[in-house]
Each structure stands twice: as C-alpha cells, then as structure tokens.
Design an enzyme around this catalytic site. Sequence first.
Site, PDB file in Angstrom:
ATOM      1  N   ASP A 150       7.757  22.421  22.128  1.00 17.13           N
ATOM      2  CA  ASP A 150       6.650  22.019  21.279  1.00 17.13           C
ATOM      3  C   ASP A 150       6.639  22.937  20.051  1.00 17.13           C
ATOM      4  O   ASP A 150       7.201  24.038  20.087  1.00 17.13           O
ATOM      5  CB  ASP A 150       5.347  22.167  22.082  1.00 17.13           C
ATOM      6  CG  ASP A 150       4.112  21.947  21.247  1.00 17.13           C
ATOM      7  OD1 ASP A 150       4.060  20.950  20.520  1.00 17.13           O
ATOM      8  OD2 ASP A 150       3.201  22.803  21.320  1.00 17.13           O
ATOM      9  N   ASP A 164       3.537  23.335  17.412  1.00 15.34           N
ATOM     10  CA  ASP A 164       2.258  23.957  17.082  1.00 15.34           C
ATOM     11  C   ASP A 164       1.737  24.826  18.221  1.00 15.34           C
ATOM     12  O   ASP A 164       1.653  24.372  19.375  1.00 15.34           O
ATOM     13  CB  ASP A 164       1.225  22.873  16.736  1.00 15.34           C
ATOM     14  CG  ASP A 164       1.622  22.084  15.512  1.00 15.34           C
ATOM     15  OD1 ASP A 164       1.125  22.393  14.422  1.00 15.34           O
ATOM     16  OD2 ASP A 164       2.451  21.163  15.638  1.00 15.34           O
ATOM     17  N   ARG A 221      -8.019  12.566  12.906  1.00 15.50           N
ATOM     18  CA  ARG A 221      -7.789  13.749  12.078  1.00 15.50           C
ATOM     19  C   ARG A 221      -6.967  13.424  10.833  1.00 15.50           C
ATOM     20  O   ARG A 221      -7.259  13.902   9.734  1.00 15.50           O
ATOM     21  CB  ARG A 221      -7.098  14.834  12.907  1.00 15.50           C
ATOM     22  CG  ARG A 221      -7.996  15.489  13.944  1.00 15.50           C
ATOM     23  CD  ARG A 221      -7.226  16.436  14.834  1.00 15.50           C
ATOM     24  NE  ARG A 221      -6.336  15.710  15.744  1.00 15.50           N
ATOM     25  CZ  ARG A 221      -5.330  16.262  16.416  1.00 15.50           C
ATOM     26  NH1 ARG A 221      -5.045  17.542  16.249  1.00 15.50           N
ATOM     27  NH2 ARG A 221      -4.591  15.535  17.231  1.00 15.50           N
ATOM     28  N   SER A 236       7.484  17.482  18.621  1.00 23.15           N
ATOM     29  CA  SER A 236       6.100  17.799  18.282  1.00 23.15           C
ATOM     30  C   SER A 236       5.237  16.566  18.103  1.00 23.15           C
ATOM     31  O   SER A 236       5.698  15.532  17.602  1.00 23.15           O
ATOM     32  CB  SER A 236       6.084  18.624  16.978  1.00 23.15           C
ATOM     33  OG  SER A 236       4.771  18.848  16.535  1.00 23.15           O
ATOM     34  N   GLY A 237       3.970  16.706  18.478  1.00 23.05           N
ATOM     35  CA  GLY A 237       2.985  15.693  18.153  1.00 23.05           C
ATOM     36  C   GLY A 237       2.477  15.874  16.745  1.00 23.05           C
ATOM     37  O   GLY A 237       1.593  15.143  16.296  1.00 23.05           O
ATOM     38  N   ASP A 243       2.127  24.061  25.046  1.00 30.22           N
ATOM     39  CA  ASP A 243       0.820  24.666  25.329  1.00 30.22           C
ATOM     40  C   ASP A 243      -0.293  23.668  25.562  1.00 30.22           C
ATOM     41  O   ASP A 243      -1.363  24.032  26.062  1.00 30.22           O
ATOM     42  CB  ASP A 243       0.410  25.577  24.168  1.00 30.22           C
ATOM     43  CG  ASP A 243      -0.019  24.778  22.941  1.00 30.22           C
ATOM     44  OD1 ASP A 243      -1.165  24.919  22.501  1.00 30.22           O
ATOM     45  OD2 ASP A 243       0.807  24.001  22.427  1.00 30.22           O
TER      46      ASP A 243
END
Length: 311
Positions: free
Chosen positions: A101, A103, A146, A190-191, A258
């Site tokens: 991941d 971030d 967002r 990554s998202g 995370d």
Amino acid sequence: MTHVATLVGAPGAGTLTPEILAAAAKRLPGAGKPVILAPGEAADIPFAPGAAHGNRADGAFADAAYCKAAVSVLQLGLGAQPLDIFVQPLEGRRKKLLLADMDSTMIGQECIDELADFVGLKAKVAAITERAMRGEIAFEPALRERVALLAGLDAGVVDKAIEERITLTSGGTALVRTMRAHGAYTALVSGGFTLFTSRIAEKIGFDENRANILLVERGKFVGKVLEPILGKAAKLATLQDLAARKELELNETLAIGDGANDLAMLEAAGLGVAYRAKPAVATAAQARVEHGDLTALLFAQGFRAEEFVME
C-alpha cells in the site's frame, strides 16, 4: 528446526538484549541458538514445535493460526518490550512477490488529505479518510465523496504536494530494492491516485504501480475518479493476478498495508503485515509492525542488515 521467531526493535534503539533473547527462547519449544541479524535490533530464534504442533489440523490455515498464537505467547512472556515479533515456517520465508500500500505505509501521509488542504478542507476529508481506513464506512463511496470536494483544483498542486509534503517511510527503499536484488517482483498498489503512485514508485524502485485515476480537464480536477475504483477487492485481485503472472503460489507472496481496504490482500498473502495499522486491521493481520521500520519485513525474511540494498 521447522519454524522461526524473528524479534525486531526500532533501528538504533538497542532494544534486543541477550536477556530478552534468552527469555524468548525459553517460551519456544526446541529453541535453537539465536541468529543475530542486526546487533541490538533483530534476531532469529529457530525452533521446532514438535508433536504438539503436529497434532493440530493439517493445512496452511492451522499453521498460520499456530504462528499467530506463538506470537501472542511471546508478547505475553516478554511484557511491554517494544518489539515486533514474527513467527513463521522456515521453509519459504523469503518471498518472491511484494505488494505494498502507499498512503500511511510506503509514505507517511494520505495524499487525498494533502490535496484537500489546498482547498481548505483537510480536516473534513481527513475525518472521512480515517473512517474509511478503519472500515467504518465503505471505501468506494467515501473516495467518491472526497474526490468531489477537489473539483476545480489545479492539478499542478500534485507537484507541490510531492515536493513539500510527502515523505518516504523509513526502510521502504531498502525493503523494495533488497527484495528486487534477490529476484522478487514488487508492486505499489494503492487506493490513492496514479498521479502520486507513478512518482513514488519510481523514487522507491518498485517494478510497477496500480492506483485510481483522477479525472482532469483543462488542467483542473473534475471531481471524479475513473471507474471502477481500485479498492479492497481490486487489491486482492492484483495480488492474485501478479502471483499467477509470475507463476507463484500465494504463500510465496508478501503484502503490507494499514487500512481496511488492505485487509483482503493481507489475509491472502503468504505473509500479510499490518504497518502502524488501524486497530481492526492490526488484529486481523498475520503480523504487524509497530516499533521497527519497513526493514522489519527484511528481517522477517531472514536478511541480515549487511545484505540490505540501500540505493
């Protein structure tokens, strides 16, 4: 010896003393002599569960459950020592595929929160990010909500954010480059957004990166992300896809993250590690890193500090 317990402290802290190693060895059946991976920081203790472990149900799931239970035994026995503990079979501990991941894992920030700061909405966006990463709300609609708040923002702020706000997590470059030097394939998944992952992946040295695409028109964010969104299911699918492409079994893979959107890939990987993770993720993951940096994942694979590739 069929299994190994790896104890890792924070770099430079000198946490791992001979007394702690001796105390840990007493709690492991058939423990052998500790192997120092980095003085005062990391060591392996090989051991043999023997008949007690052999009586458990067959299969990888049972072995994973045993290893997780052994970590708990060591943690209880060692008290409040600031150590990360990995317990796993010796065979196959060096992984051939890494999925990470970005971030709050490979970097210290949440990129969308930093972008929101440019429009004065960091607190609002960060609160949504935190709930999504804790698994309290679904990732995909939270991302759409967002991203909508970024509509009209100049896309050029990404350069400013990367230059002034984004920091690489300690040990991340060594993790990726050491694994690559020993033949592993590495992917940043990554998202977040490709505007960031493409740059971060190049800095660290990943083989490839996958993330969401922020839509831009006339140099400004539209406020939408290209569908379908890369979320929890897509991260798991990426792990499975890359393992199949490289002709690897899932037990030959390593994943780290995370947030709640990382959990499916963490649970499916041969070694799934929660890094400074949200509580639900840390509890569910096979292993966790709370004290060391990302080189803890190299120690977990049996690398000595002098084997690390730093650049």
